[in-house]
Enzyme design. Structure first.
Site, mmCIF file in Angstrom:
data_model
loop_
_atom_site.group_PDB
_atom_site.id
_atom_site.type_symbol
_atom_site.label_atom_id
_atom_site.label_comp_id
_atom_site.label_asym_id
_atom_site.label_seq_id
_atom_site.Cartn_x
_atom_site.Cartn_y
_atom_site.Cartn_z
ATOM 1 N N LYS A 12 -4.392 -19.571 1.292
ATOM 2 C CA LYS A 12 -3.144 -19.269 2.019
ATOM 3 C C LYS A 12 -3.450 -18.268 3.141
ATOM 4 O O LYS A 12 -4.545 -18.308 3.705
ATOM 5 C CB LYS A 12 -2.076 -18.756 1.058
ATOM 6 C CG LYS A 12 -1.946 -19.619 -0.187
ATOM 7 C CD LYS A 12 -0.717 -19.319 -0.996
ATOM 8 C CE LYS A 12 -0.767 -20.126 -2.281
ATOM 9 N NZ LYS A 12 0.490 -20.142 -2.990
ATOM 10 N N GLU A 166 1.862 -30.219 -7.647
ATOM 11 C CA GLU A 166 2.112 -28.776 -7.752
ATOM 12 C C GLU A 166 3.604 -28.545 -7.991
ATOM 13 O O GLU A 166 4.394 -28.517 -7.029
ATOM 14 C CB GLU A 166 1.700 -28.082 -6.456
ATOM 15 C CG GLU A 166 0.236 -28.229 -6.124
ATOM 16 C CD GLU A 166 -0.252 -27.039 -5.296
ATOM 17 O OE1 GLU A 166 -1.173 -26.358 -5.754
ATOM 18 O OE2 GLU A 166 0.318 -26.776 -4.222
HETATM 19 C C1 PEP Z 1 -0.917 -23.141 -4.418
HETATM 20 O O1 PEP Z 1 -0.266 -22.459 -3.651
HETATM 21 O O2 PEP Z 1 -1.415 -24.213 -4.030
HETATM 22 C C2 PEP Z 1 -1.095 -22.655 -5.776
HETATM 23 C C3 PEP Z 1 -1.408 -23.510 -6.695
HETATM 24 O O3 PEP Z 1 -0.881 -21.323 -5.976
HETATM 25 P P1 PEP Z 1 -1.076 -20.501 -7.353
HETATM 26 O O4 PEP Z 1 -2.349 -20.980 -7.971
HETATM 27 O O5 PEP Z 1 -1.150 -19.067 -6.924
HETATM 28 O O6 PEP Z 1 0.101 -20.801 -8.193
#
Ligand code: PEP
Length: 248
Positions: A12, A166
């Site tokens: 990110k 996700e």
């Molecule tokens: C993401 O933003 O793709 C993600 C999976 O974040 P996290 O692992 O921090 O939940």
């Protein structure tokens, strides 16, 4: 059907050249058997990351790409530029881009088509919100995110697409989907792809993302339809990410 495990780091808007160097050193010490590791830093660090990781079997990915090759799109980065930098993967349709920057599934489909057109592989993120899951809308939402992409590029082009499931409620919240829920949803996604083409469904990697860490990755990655993970927060921690990459 064996599919290669993929572990992708989504940094990110975090990380810097120091982290790139330190991560490269740490990952260099690991033996990554039948596993593709992908590091996706912020755009300004892509060239640096390509150069630092160039002697390792680790690919570099971007976190976004514009749907045009070039032109008056201030602040944007094109797939053509990413290709020129030797970036191999591009994360598209991340829930943060959908929610914060208003990216629709149709725009995401345009971006996927563009990225594929330049010979890059898209990591296509899909996932439902907490209220959508509570209302029993998960499958409808996932289909509505996949359909524009399938319509735009055709199912055969999924040869160059990695799907990342996700659930929005699990991203950055510490609330991981249980391995049962994650597996059920991955099975649904693979089944939906199979309704178009079974070979594509069997060979497409489907990653899980959402609060994956060194403690839960093993159980998640061992599920039949989970082919690895897209990792946010934990991918910024060198030891933790190394452990995730080492998970069998
Ligand atoms: C993401 O933003 O793709 C993600 C999976 O974040 P996290 O692992 O921090 O939940």
């Amino acid at each position: 059907m064996t599919r290669q495990t993929i572990v992708a780091a989504n940094w990110k808007m975090n990380g810097d050249s120091k982290l790139i160097l330190e991560m490269s050193e740490a990952l260099n010490a690991l033996t990554l058997k039948n596993k593709q590791v992908i590091v996706c830093p912020s755009a300004p660090y892509l060239a640096n990351a390509v150069s630092v990781f160039s002697n390792q079997d680790i690919a570099i990915g971007a976190q976004n790409a514009n749907e045009h090759d070039k032109g008056a799109y201030t602040g944007e980065v094109s797939a053509l530029m990413l290709k020129d930098l030797q970036v191999q993967y591009v994360i598209l349709g991340h829930s943060e881009r959908r929610a914060i920057y208003g990216e629709s599934s149709e725009l995401v489909a345009d971006k996927v088509a563009h990225v594929l057109g330049h010979g890059l592989t898209a990591i296509l993120c899909i996932g439902e919100t907490e209220s959508e899951r509570e209302n029993g809308e998960t499958e409808t939402v996932l289909k509505s995110q996949l359909d524009p992409v399938i319509n735009q590029i055709g199912i055969q082009a999924f040869e160059n697409v990695v799907v990342a499931y996700e659930p929005v409620w699990a991203i950055g919240t510490g609330k991981t989907a249980s391995s049962e829920i994650a597996q059920q949803t991955h099975e649904f996604i693979r089944g939906y792809l199979a309704s178009f083409d079974t070979d594509i469904a069997n060979t497409t990697a489907i990653l899980y993302g959402g609060s994956v860490n060194a403690g839960n990755c093993q159980e998640l990655f061992s599920q039949a339809d989970i082919d690895g993970g897209l990792i946010g927060g934990a991918s910024l921690k060198i030891e933790e990410f190394s452990n995730i990459c080492s998970a069998e």
